[in-house]
Design an enzyme around this catalytic site. Structure first.
Site, PDB file in Angstrom:
ATOM      1  N   PRO A   9     -11.749  -1.478   1.430  1.00  0.00           N
ATOM      2  CA  PRO A   9     -11.647  -2.590   0.200  1.00  0.00           C
ATOM      3  C   PRO A   9     -10.536  -4.061   0.601  1.00  0.00           C
ATOM      4  O   PRO A   9      -8.364  -3.503   1.105  1.00  0.00           O
ATOM      5  CB  PRO A   9     -10.797  -1.847  -0.901  1.00  0.00           C
ATOM      6  CG  PRO A   9     -11.043  -0.263  -0.684  1.00  0.00           C
ATOM      7  CD  PRO A   9     -11.522  -0.347   0.352  1.00  0.00           C
ATOM      8  N   ASN A  10     -10.398  -5.090  -0.027  1.00  0.00           N
ATOM      9  CA  ASN A  10      -9.617  -5.750   0.012  1.00  0.00           C
ATOM     10  C   ASN A  10      -9.026  -6.499   2.072  1.00  0.00           C
ATOM     11  O   ASN A  10      -8.464  -7.151   1.971  1.00  0.00           O
ATOM     12  CB  ASN A  10      -7.923  -5.435  -0.389  1.00  0.00           C
ATOM     13  CG  ASN A  10      -8.386  -5.625  -2.116  1.00  0.00           C
ATOM     14  OD1 ASN A  10      -8.885  -6.052  -2.500  1.00  0.00           O
ATOM     15  ND2 ASN A  10      -7.809  -3.919  -2.299  1.00  0.00           N
ATOM     16  N   ARG A  17      -4.573 -12.700   2.246  1.00  0.00           N
ATOM     17  CA  ARG A  17      -4.299 -12.016   1.325  1.00  0.00           C
ATOM     18  C   ARG A  17      -2.564 -11.742   1.935  1.00  0.00           C
ATOM     19  O   ARG A  17      -2.749 -11.584   2.627  1.00  0.00           O
ATOM     20  CB  ARG A  17      -4.797 -10.777   1.167  1.00  0.00           C
ATOM     21  CG  ARG A  17      -4.149  -9.197   1.273  1.00  0.00           C
ATOM     22  CD  ARG A  17      -5.436  -8.527   1.482  1.00  0.00           C
ATOM     23  NE  ARG A  17      -4.383  -6.979   0.907  1.00  0.00           N
ATOM     24  CZ  ARG A  17      -4.649  -5.242   0.390  1.00  0.00           C
ATOM     25  NH1 ARG A  17      -5.881  -4.960   1.999  1.00  0.00           N
ATOM     26  NH2 ARG A  17      -4.220  -4.467  -0.071  1.00  0.00           N
ATOM     27  N   TYR A  22       0.594  -8.495   6.634  1.00  0.00           N
ATOM     28  CA  TYR A  22      -1.207  -8.849   6.528  1.00  0.00           C
ATOM     29  C   TYR A  22      -1.780  -9.941   7.769  1.00  0.00           C
ATOM     30  O   TYR A  22      -2.711  -9.484   8.699  1.00  0.00           O
ATOM     31  CB  TYR A  22      -2.422  -8.493   6.258  1.00  0.00           C
ATOM     32  CG  TYR A  22      -1.734  -7.244   5.139  1.00  0.00           C
ATOM     33  CD1 TYR A  22      -1.793  -5.863   5.240  1.00  0.00           C
ATOM     34  CD2 TYR A  22      -1.513  -7.661   3.847  1.00  0.00           C
ATOM     35  CE1 TYR A  22      -1.355  -5.259   4.211  1.00  0.00           C
ATOM     36  CE2 TYR A  22      -1.689  -6.461   2.884  1.00  0.00           C
ATOM     37  CZ  TYR A  22      -1.616  -5.483   3.338  1.00  0.00           C
ATOM     38  OH  TYR A  22      -1.178  -4.424   2.502  1.00  0.00           O
ATOM     39  N   ASN A  71     -10.068   1.736   8.878  1.00  0.00           N
ATOM     40  CA  ASN A  71      -8.106   1.330   7.860  1.00  0.00           C
ATOM     41  C   ASN A  71      -9.461   1.405   6.458  1.00  0.00           C
ATOM     42  O   ASN A  71     -10.052  -0.257   5.975  1.00  0.00           O
ATOM     43  CB  ASN A  71      -8.349  -0.567   8.490  1.00  0.00           C
ATOM     44  CG  ASN A  71      -7.125  -0.621   8.024  1.00  0.00           C
ATOM     45  OD1 ASN A  71      -6.869   0.049   6.657  1.00  0.00           O
ATOM     46  ND2 ASN A  71      -6.368  -1.304   7.422  1.00  0.00           N
ATOM     47  N   ALA A  74      -6.051   0.905   0.253  1.00  0.00           N
ATOM     48  CA  ALA A  74      -5.623   1.577  -0.081  1.00  0.00           C
ATOM     49  C   ALA A  74      -6.200   3.029  -0.452  1.00  0.00           C
ATOM     50  O   ALA A  74      -6.186   4.521  -1.150  1.00  0.00           O
ATOM     51  CB  ALA A  74      -5.810   1.197  -1.691  1.00  0.00           C
ATOM     52  N   GLU A  95      -7.849   6.347  12.375  1.00  0.00           N
ATOM     53  CA  GLU A  95      -6.841   5.391  11.057  1.00  0.00           C
ATOM     54  C   GLU A  95      -5.915   4.758  11.670  1.00  0.00           C
ATOM     55  O   GLU A  95      -5.066   4.507  13.020  1.00  0.00           O
ATOM     56  CB  GLU A  95      -6.536   6.683  10.405  1.00  0.00           C
ATOM     57  CG  GLU A  95      -5.615   5.783   9.380  1.00  0.00           C
ATOM     58  CD  GLU A  95      -4.526   7.206   8.574  1.00  0.00           C
ATOM     59  OE1 GLU A  95      -4.575   8.121   9.093  1.00  0.00           O
ATOM     60  OE2 GLU A  95      -4.304   6.806   7.560  1.00  0.00           O
ATOM     61  N   HIS A  97      -3.542   1.186  10.429  1.00  0.00           N
ATOM     62  CA  HIS A  97      -3.173   0.075   9.612  1.00  0.00           C
ATOM     63  C   HIS A  97      -2.220  -0.804   9.870  1.00  0.00           C
ATOM     64  O   HIS A  97      -1.842  -0.924  10.657  1.00  0.00           O
ATOM     65  CB  HIS A  97      -2.077   0.955   7.941  1.00  0.00           C
ATOM     66  CG  HIS A  97      -2.813   2.509   7.605  1.00  0.00           C
ATOM     67  ND1 HIS A  97      -4.087   2.392   6.738  1.00  0.00           N
ATOM     68  CD2 HIS A  97      -3.214   3.473   8.221  1.00  0.00           C
ATOM     69  CE1 HIS A  97      -4.287   2.727   5.942  1.00  0.00           C
ATOM     70  NE2 HIS A  97      -3.892   4.293   7.072  1.00  0.00           N
ATOM     71  N   ARG A 104       6.728   0.476   3.821  1.00  0.00           N
ATOM     72  CA  ARG A 104       6.403   0.087   2.004  1.00  0.00           C
ATOM     73  C   ARG A 104       7.151   1.449   0.992  1.00  0.00           C
ATOM     74  O   ARG A 104       7.029   2.172   1.315  1.00  0.00           O
ATOM     75  CB  ARG A 104       5.012  -0.488   2.396  1.00  0.00           C
ATOM     76  CG  ARG A 104       5.095  -1.860   3.620  1.00  0.00           C
ATOM     77  CD  ARG A 104       3.907  -2.106   3.764  1.00  0.00           C
ATOM     78  NE  ARG A 104       3.048  -2.956   2.378  1.00  0.00           N
ATOM     79  CZ  ARG A 104       2.063  -2.978   1.975  1.00  0.00           C
ATOM     80  NH1 ARG A 104       1.484  -2.775   2.937  1.00  0.00           N
ATOM     81  NH2 ARG A 104       1.912  -3.848   1.220  1.00  0.00           N
TER      82      ARG A 104
HETATM   83  C1  DQA Z   1      -3.528  -1.068   4.541  1.00  0.00           C
HETATM   84  C2  DQA Z   1      -2.580  -0.550   4.457  1.00  0.00           C
HETATM   85  C3  DQA Z   1      -2.525   0.130   2.116  1.00  0.00           C
HETATM   86  O1  DQA Z   1      -1.728   0.407   1.904  1.00  0.00           O
HETATM   87  C4  DQA Z   1      -3.344  -0.656   1.693  1.00  0.00           C
HETATM   88  O2  DQA Z   1      -3.387  -0.249   0.407  1.00  0.00           O
HETATM   89  C5  DQA Z   1      -3.719  -1.999   3.003  1.00  0.00           C
HETATM   90  C6  DQA Z   1      -4.075  -2.354   3.853  1.00  0.00           C
HETATM   91  C7  DQA Z   1      -2.988  -1.644   6.354  1.00  0.00           C
HETATM   92  O3  DQA Z   1      -3.975  -1.761   7.170  1.00  0.00           O
HETATM   93  O4  DQA Z   1      -1.631  -1.932   6.421  1.00  0.00           O
HETATM   94  O5  DQA Z   1      -4.817  -2.136   1.873  1.00  0.00           O
HETATM   95  O6  DQA Z   1      -4.405  -0.133   5.012  1.00  0.00           O
END
Ligand code: DQA
Length: 150
Positions: A9-10, A17, A22, A71, A74, A95, A97, A104
């Site tokens: 998501p996102n 964003r 990011y 990735n 959230a 995984e 991020h 954070r």
């Molecule tokens: C994320 C970190 C997550 O906490 C966040 O919700 C994201 C991006 C990262 O790539 O740093 O959407 O996965």
């Protein structure tokens, strides 16, 4: 060798964003560069904002791909279902991020996925995806050699 990158998501909004967290680079642009550099790997990319679609993709690719870079955004911090899917498939999953989740908010410190993934890369920006792909491709060569298939 087939490696799939899955973004949750996102992450379709990368580049637009919260660029201070990011970065300013759209993922598609970075992905094309990676494809050009890592020609020995058949790289695929999938992004969805929907947990069910991510589960379906893990089920579909998890018995076929040589490795998966995930990735989950959230959903990392909430989804037992994604953790179960990672545990259910034979493909090794790394995984990733982009941000350093440990520096954070506290709710980002826990990952349901970490225990079922082979390893995690956090806080190295988009470079983390490249490192994960390189590791998975090296891992495939190593296990093929051990099995005598190379
Ligand atoms: C994320 C970190 C997550 O906490 C966040 O919700 C994201 C991006 C990262 O790539 O740093 O959407 O996965």
């Amino acid at each position: 060798m087939k490696i799939l990158i899955i973004n949750g998501p996102n992450l379709n909004l990368l580049g637009r964003r919260e660029p201070e967290i990011y970065g300013a680079r759209p993922f598609d642009d970075f992905f094309r560069e990676m494809q050009a550099q890592l020609r020995h790997v058949s790289l695929e990319y999938f992004q969805s904002n929907h947990e069910g679609a991510l589960l379906d993709k893990l089920h579909e690719a998890g018995f076929d791909a040589d490795g998966i870079v995930l990735n989950a955004g959230a959903l990392t911090h909430t989804s037992v279902a994604l953790a179960d899917a990672v545990a259910a498939i034979p493909a090794p999953v790394v995984e990733v991020h982009i941000s350093n989740v440990h520096s954070r908010e506290p709710f980002r410190h826990h990952s349901y996925l970490a225990a079922t993934c082979e390893g995690s890369i956090v806080g190295l920006g988009l470079e983390g995806y490249r490192l994960a792909v390189e590791w998975l491709s090296r891992r495939v060569h190593i296990s093929r050699k051990l099995e005598g298939n190379e």
